[in-house]
Scaffold this motif. Structure first.
Motif, mmCIF file in Angstrom:
data_model
loop_
_atom_site.group_PDB
_atom_site.id
_atom_site.type_symbol
_atom_site.label_atom_id
_atom_site.label_comp_id
_atom_site.label_asym_id
_atom_site.label_seq_id
_atom_site.Cartn_x
_atom_site.Cartn_y
_atom_site.Cartn_z
ATOM 1 N N THR A 1 0.857 -1.187 0.000
ATOM 2 C CA THR A 1 0.000 0.000 0.000
ATOM 3 C C THR A 1 0.890 1.233 0.000
ATOM 4 O O THR A 1 1.760 1.378 0.871
ATOM 5 C CB THR A 1 -0.920 0.006 1.234
ATOM 6 N N LEU A 2 0.686 2.107 -0.987
ATOM 7 C CA LEU A 2 1.548 3.268 -1.179
ATOM 8 C C LEU A 2 0.738 4.550 -1.235
ATOM 9 O O LEU A 2 -0.384 4.560 -1.758
ATOM 10 C CB LEU A 2 2.347 3.137 -2.480
ATOM 11 N N GLU A 3 1.305 5.617 -0.715
ATOM 12 C CA GLU A 3 0.707 6.940 -0.902
ATOM 13 C C GLU A 3 1.423 7.619 -2.057
ATOM 14 O O GLU A 3 2.648 7.790 -2.036
ATOM 15 C CB GLU A 3 0.815 7.795 0.360
ATOM 16 N N ASP B 1 -13.777 8.081 -8.217
ATOM 17 C CA ASP B 1 -15.000 8.825 -8.529
ATOM 18 C C ASP B 1 -14.861 10.299 -8.157
ATOM 19 O O ASP B 1 -15.334 11.176 -8.868
ATOM 20 C CB ASP B 1 -16.197 8.217 -7.788
ATOM 21 N N GLU B 2 -14.213 10.569 -7.033
ATOM 22 C CA GLU B 2 -14.054 11.959 -6.618
ATOM 23 C C GLU B 2 -12.883 12.605 -7.340
ATOM 24 O O GLU B 2 -11.946 11.938 -7.774
ATOM 25 C CB GLU B 2 -13.853 12.065 -5.105
ATOM 26 N N MET C 1 -2.786 13.776 -2.870
ATOM 27 C CA MET C 1 -2.226 12.485 -2.487
ATOM 28 C C MET C 1 -3.320 11.415 -2.519
ATOM 29 O O MET C 1 -4.444 11.660 -2.067
ATOM 30 C CB MET C 1 -1.607 12.550 -1.095
ATOM 31 N N VAL C 2 -2.983 10.241 -3.032
ATOM 32 C CA VAL C 2 -3.918 9.118 -3.039
ATOM 33 C C VAL C 2 -3.213 7.890 -2.458
ATOM 34 O O VAL C 2 -1.994 7.730 -2.603
ATOM 35 C CB VAL C 2 -4.449 8.797 -4.449
ATOM 36 N N LEU D 1 -7.855 3.747 -2.248
ATOM 37 C CA LEU D 1 -8.209 3.518 -0.850
ATOM 38 C C LEU D 1 -8.475 4.807 -0.091
ATOM 39 O O LEU D 1 -9.271 4.832 0.850
ATOM 40 C CB LEU D 1 -7.094 2.729 -0.156
ATOM 41 N N ALA D 2 -7.810 5.901 -0.483
ATOM 42 C CA ALA D 2 -8.006 7.181 0.198
ATOM 43 C C ALA D 2 -7.519 8.307 -0.709
ATOM 44 O O ALA D 2 -6.605 8.116 -1.519
ATOM 45 C CB ALA D 2 -7.248 7.221 1.526
ATOM 46 N N VAL D 3 -8.161 9.461 -0.565
ATOM 47 C CA VAL D 3 -7.760 10.671 -1.289
ATOM 48 C C VAL D 3 -7.517 11.772 -0.266
ATOM 49 O O VAL D 3 -8.346 11.990 0.629
ATOM 50 C CB VAL D 3 -8.841 11.124 -2.294
#
Length: 499
Positions: free
Chosen positions: A387-389, A422-423, A430-431, A450-452
């Motif tokens: 998992t990477l940002e 979608d967003e 950063m994602v 997974l996150a924005v």
């Protein structure tokens, strides 16, 4: 100055990241003088065309004069058009440029880029070519106006020049001895950039980790890295290019212990053979080089290490080349930028005996590339499941439009293509993604994001984007920056082969 009356400019940049950095300053100087940037597809159709040149390749002058020749008829049909030549080749060839291409209006060197607008005006008024080459630095490039190519990432030059005497490199003769900036000035520039929305900076120097030699502090570079860690809002710090000779344990410790210094290292090897390294005048040997790699991996297990390698240096034997392959296998580089040796006019290596036949160099080059491709793929496969940002990038995924993906850079600078969420996400945001597939030169994250995390850097990109769109409307003042990102690291740095 409105759209209809503004003079346009185009800058063509060749060479390393120092040239890219200089071109941002040249753009800033011209825009301060009232010029506006020509469209991307101008292809010489501008009022001023500037060539920022590189001199480290054997055919650099042929490339320049070929391009100048193609512009000659265009200039003849466009009254008032001006052509300027600067950079390393200009510093080297000086008056030769105007003799071979008398339609050139201005020739300036690496030490006086700040004079470009004045020289253009002087050439216009006096109606004759202006050749001005300074022998020493007149103004540190970072003190000049700039037009940055990115809203969220920036170069910060910490030194210019180089004190090394590598036999294949002409850059020290053209850029001069190393000159360091004051640490306070560097940090002030970084803080100002962060205030504008920049979240990633790359410390830039011809030999970046020799920083401090000019001011008598051998630990100045590690101290600078730690100081960058205290700049609020600065998320990512990178640097290029270091030299193995000056890569000390305190730098490794600073990288490992400073959270915003990224786990990435570009460490030029050039050759794995001690005999060839000695002939190159590289002040380290294979054992020293591999020792650095081992220490970095012990302190920063997930570090991605890249390098530069020259194949076919004069006198290189098959045994010497096998030593290079040995280092590649041991070091397991994420990526290697490989070059077939080419003569740099004015360097000691250009007149050495035992120049290697082209067909031998080509065969060795292909073997090296095949080995490194295999290693790059194996190392990238180890990223699957992680998992990477990512920092969202712009313009780095050529197929993003067709694949409905976006692209970003991992902390270790690997390029990752990911599913478009979608967003809305903007360059600089950063994602967080999970890597699902590896290729030799990129990774894929094919599952959902997974996150924005929306950032100030993304805000800065959006603000610039809106401003540029508004500037295209008739009657609106121009001279605003263009959206974009610097060339991905470390490709440009490797172009000189001078690290």
């Amino acid at each position: 100055m409105d759209v209809l009356s503004a003079k346009t400019y185009e800058i063509r940049t060749y060479g390393c990241q120092m040239n890219v950095h200089d071109s941002e300053r040249l753009s800033g100087l011209l825009e301060d003088a009232g010029y506006v940037r020509a469209p991307e597809d101008a292809d010489g159709d501008a009022d001023v065309v500037v060539f920022n040149t590189c001199a480290v390749r054997e055919n650099a002058d042929n490339r320049l004069y070929g391009n100048l020749g193609r512009l000659a008829p265009r200039k003849a049909s466009r009254p008032g058009m001006q052509i300027a030549v600067g950079g390393c080749l200009a510093q080297k060839d000086r008056d030769t440029i105007v003799k071979r291409a008398p339609w050139v209006d201005v020739v300036f060197g690496t030490h006086n880029i700040g004079k470009l607008p004045v020289l253009l005006e002087r050439a216009r008024v006096q109606e004759e070519a202006q050749v001005e080459i300074a022998e020493s630095l007149e103004a540190f490039p970072s003190t000049l106006p700039t037009r940055r190519e990115s809203a969220y990432a920036a170069w910060v030059s910490i030194s210019v020049g180089c004190n090394n005497t590598c036999t294949f490199c002409i850059v020290p003769a053209l850029r001069g001895k190393e000159k360091d900036r004051r640490t306070g000035d560097i940090l002030a520039e970084i803080e100002a950039l962060v205030g504008e929305g920049v979240s990633e900076i790359t410390l830039l120097g011809q030999n970046v980790n020799a920083y401090g030699s000019d001011i008598g502090d051998r630990e100045a570079f590690s101290k600078l890295l730690r100081a960058c860690g205290k700049v609020e809002g600065l998320e990512r710090v990178r640097f290029t290019s270091p030299h193995p000779r000056d890569f000390t344990d305190d730098v490794i410790a600073a990288m490992a212990e400073t959270p915003n210094v990224m786990p990435q290292l570009h460490m030029p090897l050039q050759s794995g053979s001690d005999t060839v390294l000695k002939a190159m005048r590289r002040s380290y040997r294979q054992e020293r080089y591999l020792g650095i790699i081992e220490k970095v991996r012990a302190a920063i297990p997930h570090a991605a290490i890249t390098t530069d390698i020259i194949v076919g240096f004069p006198g290189e034997t098959e045994e010497d080349f096998e030593e290079t392959l040995h280092v590649v296998r041991e070091a397991r580089f994420t990526q290697a930028f490989t070059f077939q040796y080419s003569k740099r006019p004015g360097t000691p290596a250009a007149t050495m005996e035992n120049q290697i036949p082209k067909e031998v160099v080509q065969a060795r080059y292909e073997r090296l590339v095949a080995l490194q491709e295999e290693i790059s793929w194996e190392e990238n496969k180890k990223q699957v499941g992680r998992t990477l940002e990512l920092m969202v990038a712009e313009g780095e995924g050529r197929k993003d439009g067709a694949t409905h993906r976006l692209s970003g850079r991992a902390p270790d600078n690997r390029l990752v293509h990911f599913t478009k969420p979608d967003e809305e996400v903007r360059p600089g945001d950063m994602v967080t993604v999970e890597v699902t597939y590896a290729a030799p030169h990129h990774l894929l994250a094919e599952g959902p994001v997974l996150a924005v995390r929306r950032t100030r850097a993304g805000d800065a990109w959006e603000k610039r984007n809106v401003a540029e769109a508004a500037a295209k409307q008739p009657g609106v003042m121009l001279g605003l920056p263009k959206i974009g990102v610097p060339e991905p690291l470390p490709v440009a740095a490797s172009g000189c082969g001078c690290d």
